[in-house]
Design a protein around this motif. Structure first.
Motif, PDB file in Angstrom:
ATOM      1  N   MET A 107       0.846  -1.199   0.000  1.00 38.58           N
ATOM      2  CA  MET A 107       0.000   0.000   0.000  1.00 38.58           C
ATOM      3  C   MET A 107       0.880   1.248   0.000  1.00 38.58           C
ATOM      4  O   MET A 107       2.106   1.187   0.158  1.00 38.58           O
ATOM      5  N   SER A 108       0.242   2.399  -0.155  1.00 40.19           N
ATOM      6  CA  SER A 108       0.970   3.655  -0.227  1.00 40.19           C
ATOM      7  C   SER A 108       1.283   4.174   1.167  1.00 40.19           C
ATOM      8  O   SER A 108       0.678   3.763   2.166  1.00 40.19           O
ATOM      9  N   VAL A 109       2.230   5.096   1.226  1.00 37.12           N
ATOM     10  CA  VAL A 109       2.581   5.708   2.503  1.00 37.12           C
ATOM     11  C   VAL A 109       1.412   6.539   3.037  1.00 37.12           C
ATOM     12  O   VAL A 109       1.187   6.600   4.251  1.00 37.12           O
ATOM     13  N   ALA A 110       0.652   7.161   2.134  1.00 43.56           N
ATOM     14  CA  ALA A 110      -0.507   7.948   2.565  1.00 43.56           C
ATOM     15  C   ALA A 110      -1.534   7.073   3.266  1.00 43.56           C
ATOM     16  O   ALA A 110      -2.117   7.467   4.291  1.00 43.56           O
ATOM     17  N   ARG A 111      -1.754   5.862   2.733  1.00 42.22           N
ATOM     18  CA  ARG A 111      -2.700   4.951   3.375  1.00 42.22           C
ATOM     19  C   ARG A 111      -2.185   4.509   4.742  1.00 42.22           C
ATOM     20  O   ARG A 111      -2.952   4.392   5.707  1.00 42.22           O
ATOM     21  N   LEU A 112      -0.893   4.268   4.863  1.00 45.12           N
ATOM     22  CA  LEU A 112      -0.313   3.886   6.146  1.00 45.12           C
ATOM     23  C   LEU A 112      -0.453   5.019   7.165  1.00 45.12           C
ATOM     24  O   LEU A 112      -0.746   4.761   8.345  1.00 45.12           O
TER      25      LEU A 112
END
Length: 527
Positions: A107-112
């Motif tokens: 997943m993306s860093v934004a989602r994390l």
């Protein structure tokens, strides 16, 4: 003594000494029942011994928890799912586990950051994520771009000088939040909106009520730090969330009632995904919030000579509010626009080029060097005439004269204390006066919470006839206990009572006896 172990439908006797530890008992169970436990990256299996309704810890001895001859101990195989990764929170000092499958690594860093924000209660614009080696993770990239594997520990850092402020927000301490606000007005306004979002997430009513009285709005998004507002188009999506949305996500019913009572427009406020608070509560499955919001939206607003449904009333209020903002901006009276655009001389942060200002430094560490340099620069130099004529120097320094002490009557003490409280309140109001004046037309109604009554001071026991030597011995023993144990005697007693209360199948007096035994066993161990 002989105890019985119940495992997988069978009960086997074991002859063990009374001081046998639970760890040794587990090894005996493994050897006798031929238990095979799996231990991989995702799932870990382990044995758990249960007695009296409580799980026994490995370091305990059987006699410590009141296990006597003939007692039956239940043995179970427990499975624990290992977290995919961990995030060390530099604000609280805790490590947050990120649970799930290995698919989360793609997943993306934004989602994390969204997941970490929901677990920690901090808005995404108040922290950054980085590896333990110091490599910062940017929202637009994927986790696999940084070669993050299963079991990796990341680090959460906040803005320098914000640690004490965020700790006060997480605990709901209004005075701590107030004393650690920034002196720069744009930064202070952003801090107040962050505090309102944290209060909405954790349900701090006192802090939320104080922030609303200071001019903060539950229908305004948290936004980004003023240093980043020049590139708000690439900001994280969750920066557009408002406190009312966070309260609906966290199922904080009392906070929802507070926000809606303050301003009905919060019912029609939409997040970046276009969802209002009712739809967010339905998606999260919070029944109490859904019931309250649905009743509010289906209610009728009574006006002079007419009644309107709530939805029509909200549409009219939105149109009126939008017209007021446009008229004020045309006349250059809409003051909040001054906080939205950076001005000449202010700091701008360009990711990857500036020195990062998010290293979780405390407020003292940030302000100490600047104060020292300033004090040294303003130190006056002695005149040259005094350096040449040594005979004019005094032999001793003249002591400063202190003002004379005046007797104060007991009746005048209350007046002095009241005057001091009024001075502190006037300073506080003056500090946040300009912020509270913004959009004052939208904040005419006040939601007054019941006052918090302070506890009266509990008188302490006084032992008559005790010598100073005995009190010194008692104080020294308490200090040595705190030094070796890491906690005060009171905290140690609370910890032992908490452990003993987990034996739910035992009566209260038996639980108290177990707590006493644990305290007696721990003191010789530390000695």
């Amino acid at each position: 003594m002989r105890v019985f172990i119940c495992f997988d439908g069978s009960c086997e006797p074991f002859d063990v000494p009374p001081d046998q530890t639970v760890r040794a008992m587990k090894q005996m169970v493994k050897d006798n029942f031929l238990v095979q436990l799996s231990d991989d990256k995702q799932v870990r299996q382990y044995l758990e011994l249960s007695y009296g309704g409580a799980a026994l810890q490995d370091s305990w001895a059987l006699c410590d928890v009141g296990i006597t001859s003939g007692s039956a101990i239940q043995c179970l195989i427990k499975s624990e799912q290992r977290p995919v990764m961990r995030v060390f929170n530099a604000v609280t000092g805790e490590t947050l586990p990120i649970m799930g499958s290995e698919a989360l690594l793609h997943m993306s860093v934004a989602r994390l950051k969204t997941v970490v924000s929901m677990q920690s209660g901090l808005p995404v614009s108040t922290f950054r994520l980085s590896t333990l080696t110091g490599v910062q993770l940017y929202d637009c990239n994927q986790l696999q771009d940084y070669a993050i594997e299963v079991g990796t520990t990341l680090r959460l850092d906040t803005w320098d000088g914000w640690v004490e402020f965020l700790q006060g927000c997480l605990l709901g301490h209004r005075l701590t939040v107030q004393s650690h606000l920034s002196e720069k007005k744009p930064v202070m306004r952003f801090q107040l909106q962050v505090a309102l979002c944290i209060a909405a997430s954790l349900g701090h009513l006192d802090l939320a009520g104080w922030l609303l009285e200071r001019g903060m709005h539950a229908e305004e998004p948290v936004g980004v730090h003023p240093y980043r507002q020049w590139c708000h188009q690439t900001a994280h999506r969750d920066t557009g969330k408002c406190p009312i949305h966070i309260a609906a996500e966290s199922s904080q019913l009392l906070i929802l009632k507070l926000f809606i009572t303050k301003n009905l427009l919060t019912l029609a406020c939409r997040d970046p995904g276009g969802h209002d608070p009712l739809k967010i509560a339905i998606q999260r499955g919070h029944r109490d919030c859904v019931r309250y919001l649905a009743n509010k939206l289906c209610s009728v607003v009574s006006l002079p000579n007419m009644s309107l449904p709530m939805r029509i009333y909200l549409q009219i209020k939105c149109w009126v509010s939008l017209g007021q903002k446009r008229a004020a901006s045309n006349q250059c009276q809409y003051t909040s626009a001054a906080f939205c655009n950076p001005r000449v001389g202010e700091t701008l942060l360009v990711d990857g080029f500036n020195h990062p200002n998010m290293s979780s430094k405390s407020r003292k560490a940030v302000t100490k060097p600047s104060r020292g340099i300033k004090a040294k620069a303003w130190q006056p130099l002695p005149p040259t005439s005094n350096l040449l004529s040594v005979s004019h120097l005094p032999s001793k320094r003249a002591l400063p004269q202190l003002p004379t002490l005046q007797s104060v009557n007991p009746g005048d003490f209350k007046e002095i204390q009241k005057k001091l409280e009024q001075d502190v309140k006037s300073r506080e109001d003056g500090l946040l006066d300009e912020i509270s004046k913004e959009d004052s037309s939208l904040c005419r109604g006040k939601f007054i919470l019941p006052p918090i009554t302070s506890r009266e001071s509990i008188p302490r026991l006084v032992f008559v006839g005790a010598s100073s030597k005995s009190s010194h011995i008692l104080t020294a023993s308490q200090e040595s206990f705190s030094h070796y144990c890491g906690r005060t005697p009171r905290e140690n007693a609370i910890n032992c009572l908490t452990i003993a209360s987990t034996f739910t199948e035992k009566p209260w007096l038996k639980q108290l006896s177990i707590a006493r035994t644990l305290i007696r066993k721990r003191v010789p161990t530390m000695a």
